[in-house]
Design a protein around this motif. Sequence first.
Motif, PDB file in Angstrom:
ATOM      1  N   ALA A 100       0.828  -1.208   0.000  1.00  0.00           N
ATOM      2  CA  ALA A 100       0.000   0.000   0.000  1.00  0.00           C
ATOM      3  C   ALA A 100       0.864   1.260   0.000  1.00  0.00           C
ATOM      4  N   ALA A 101       1.940   1.252   0.762  1.00  0.00           N
ATOM      5  CA  ALA A 101       2.836   2.417   0.817  1.00  0.00           C
ATOM      6  C   ALA A 101       3.458   2.690  -0.551  1.00  0.00           C
ATOM      7  N   ARG A 102       3.894   1.639  -1.256  1.00  0.00           N
ATOM      8  CA  ARG A 102       4.470   1.824  -2.602  1.00  0.00           C
ATOM      9  C   ARG A 102       3.430   2.419  -3.550  1.00  0.00           C
ATOM     10  N   CYS A 103       2.199   1.934  -3.453  1.00  0.00           N
ATOM     11  CA  CYS A 103       1.120   2.453  -4.299  1.00  0.00           C
ATOM     12  C   CYS A 103       0.877   3.930  -4.003  1.00  0.00           C
ATOM     13  N   ILE A 104       0.849   4.284  -2.731  1.00  0.00           N
ATOM     14  CA  ILE A 104       0.634   5.683  -2.341  1.00  0.00           C
ATOM     15  C   ILE A 104       1.736   6.576  -2.893  1.00  0.00           C
ATOM     16  N   VAL A 105       2.991   6.181  -2.694  1.00  0.00           N
ATOM     17  CA  VAL A 105       4.120   6.988  -3.167  1.00  0.00           C
ATOM     18  C   VAL A 105       4.043   7.188  -4.678  1.00  0.00           C
ATOM     19  N   ASP A 106       3.792   6.096  -5.410  1.00  0.00           N
ATOM     20  CA  ASP A 106       3.728   6.193  -6.871  1.00  0.00           C
ATOM     21  C   ASP A 106       2.580   7.085  -7.329  1.00  0.00           C
ATOM     22  N   HIS A 107       1.442   6.967  -6.666  1.00  0.00           N
ATOM     23  CA  HIS A 107       0.261   7.702  -7.107  1.00  0.00           C
ATOM     24  C   HIS A 107       0.304   9.180  -6.698  1.00  0.00           C
ATOM     25  N   VAL A 108       0.769   9.458  -5.508  1.00  0.00           N
ATOM     26  CA  VAL A 108       0.799  10.840  -5.013  1.00  0.00           C
ATOM     27  C   VAL A 108       1.741  11.694  -5.853  1.00  0.00           C
ATOM     28  N   GLY A 109       2.844  11.121  -6.267  1.00  0.00           N
ATOM     29  CA  GLY A 109       3.798  11.885  -7.073  1.00  0.00           C
ATOM     30  C   GLY A 109       4.330  13.079  -6.307  1.00  0.00           C
ATOM     31  N   ARG A 110       4.212  14.267  -6.890  1.00  0.00           N
ATOM     32  CA  ARG A 110       4.755  15.478  -6.266  1.00  0.00           C
ATOM     33  C   ARG A 110       3.719  16.249  -5.446  1.00  0.00           C
ATOM     34  N   ARG A 111       2.507  15.734  -5.374  1.00  0.00           N
ATOM     35  CA  ARG A 111       1.491  16.419  -4.570  1.00  0.00           C
ATOM     36  C   ARG A 111       1.815  16.254  -3.085  1.00  0.00           C
ATOM     37  N   PRO A 112       1.553  17.277  -2.283  1.00  0.00           N
ATOM     38  CA  PRO A 112       1.831  17.187  -0.842  1.00  0.00           C
ATOM     39  C   PRO A 112       1.017  16.069  -0.192  1.00  0.00           C
ATOM     40  N   LEU A 113       1.647  15.375   0.756  1.00  0.00           N
ATOM     41  CA  LEU A 113       0.990  14.311   1.518  1.00  0.00           C
ATOM     42  C   LEU A 113       1.301  14.494   2.989  1.00  0.00           C
ATOM     43  N   LEU A 114       0.256  14.510   3.815  1.00  0.00           N
ATOM     44  CA  LEU A 114       0.394  14.487   5.268  1.00  0.00           C
ATOM     45  C   LEU A 114      -0.295  13.218   5.755  1.00  0.00           C
ATOM     46  N   LEU A 115       0.459  12.365   6.398  1.00  0.00           N
ATOM     47  CA  LEU A 115      -0.067  11.107   6.908  1.00  0.00           C
ATOM     48  C   LEU A 115       0.069  11.093   8.418  1.00  0.00           C
ATOM     49  N   ILE A 116      -1.023  10.831   9.110  1.00  0.00           N
ATOM     50  CA  ILE A 116      -1.018  10.761  10.570  1.00  0.00           C
ATOM     51  C   ILE A 116      -0.816   9.316  10.978  1.00  0.00           C
ATOM     52  N   SER A 117       0.082   9.093  11.947  1.00  0.00           N
ATOM     53  CA  SER A 117       0.404   7.721  12.344  1.00  0.00           C
ATOM     54  C   SER A 117       0.908   7.682  13.779  1.00  0.00           C
ATOM     55  N   HIS A 118       0.933   6.465  14.302  1.00  0.00           N
ATOM     56  CA  HIS A 118       1.591   6.204  15.584  1.00  0.00           C
ATOM     57  C   HIS A 118       2.918   5.487  15.353  1.00  0.00           C
ATOM     58  N   ASP A 119       3.215   5.150  14.102  1.00  0.00           N
ATOM     59  CA  ASP A 119       4.348   4.292  13.762  1.00  0.00           C
ATOM     60  C   ASP A 119       5.385   5.065  12.957  1.00  0.00           C
ATOM     61  N   GLU A 120       6.523   5.299  13.561  1.00  0.00           N
ATOM     62  CA  GLU A 120       7.592   6.053  12.908  1.00  0.00           C
ATOM     63  C   GLU A 120       8.097   5.376  11.632  1.00  0.00           C
ATOM     64  N   SER A 121       7.970   4.050  11.540  1.00  0.00           N
ATOM     65  CA  SER A 121       8.445   3.337  10.353  1.00  0.00           C
ATOM     66  C   SER A 121       7.637   3.718   9.107  1.00  0.00           C
ATOM     67  N   ASP A 122       6.441   4.284   9.278  1.00  0.00           N
ATOM     68  CA  ASP A 122       5.660   4.731   8.125  1.00  0.00           C
ATOM     69  C   ASP A 122       6.408   5.799   7.342  1.00  0.00           C
ATOM     70  N   ALA A 123       7.166   6.627   8.026  1.00  0.00           N
ATOM     71  CA  ALA A 123       7.937   7.670   7.347  1.00  0.00           C
ATOM     72  C   ALA A 123       8.986   7.052   6.431  1.00  0.00           C
ATOM     73  N   ARG A 124       9.634   5.985   6.891  1.00  0.00           N
ATOM     74  CA  ARG A 124      10.626   5.319   6.045  1.00  0.00           C
ATOM     75  C   ARG A 124       9.962   4.681   4.826  1.00  0.00           C
ATOM     76  N   LEU A 125       8.812   4.055   5.025  1.00  0.00           N
ATOM     77  CA  LEU A 125       8.103   3.419   3.913  1.00  0.00           C
ATOM     78  C   LEU A 125       7.708   4.434   2.840  1.00  0.00           C
ATOM     79  N   LEU A 126       7.393   5.638   3.254  1.00  0.00           N
ATOM     80  CA  LEU A 126       6.913   6.668   2.332  1.00  0.00           C
ATOM     81  C   LEU A 126       8.002   7.662   1.922  1.00  0.00           C
ATOM     82  N   ASP A 127       9.232   7.445   2.394  1.00  0.00           N
ATOM     83  CA  ASP A 127      10.315   8.397   2.166  1.00  0.00           C
ATOM     84  C   ASP A 127       9.842   9.808   2.544  1.00  0.00           C
ATOM     85  N   ALA A 128       9.333   9.889   3.769  1.00  0.00           N
ATOM     86  CA  ALA A 128       8.704  11.122   4.241  1.00  0.00           C
ATOM     87  C   ALA A 128       9.433  11.666   5.460  1.00  0.00           C
TER      88      ALA A 128
END
Length: 191
Positions: free
Chosen positions: A153-181
């Motif tokens: 799901a993270a790969r799909c999000i990154v590919d689809h979002v492209g250069r549009r801004p993304l703010l993702l709320i999480s409790h898991d710091e590893s989500d930032a690594r998955l999204l290169d965020a």
Amino acid sequence: MIEVRDLCFAYGGTPVLRHVNLRIEEGQRAVLLGRSGLGKTTLLHLLCGLLQPDRGTVTVPDRLGVVFQEDRLLPTLTAAENIRLPAPDLAPQALDALLDRLGLLPYRRARPASLSGGQKRRVAIARALAFDCGAYVFDEPFKGLDPATKEQAARCIVDHVGRRPLLLISHDESDARLLDAACLRLEVLSQ
């Protein structure tokens, strides 16, 4: 761009957000972390215009792709119909490609009641990604997903979002690594 300046909000006189400042520009992705009850979901509701700030400003594009904490799927519609709801002009091939990327193609005709929690979550993600918008705000989009499905799901999000801004709320710091965020902490943004 997603921007909040000197944002303050209280529920019934109880302050939740105090002087929050945040800016996510084109090409940037950020994961907002913070303990439960700190106001992360309230911030998302303010960004979406579901709540009005007591003080400060919120600047977002006219159209936001949103994943709420709850899946908010219409029970009488199939997975494909839920995804197409905010994107009626989505080409059938594009819809099938999105379903396939999220491992949902076999469930395109399934109604929410017959889907697992993780499948419902991915339909909610697909619905937000299908919407033609200027930025994305997602609240706990990976809730209930196993590690492999979360990575897919993270790969799909990154590919689809492209250069549009993304703010993702999480409790898991590893989500930032998955999204290169970038990792942002609400405790630091709020003074």
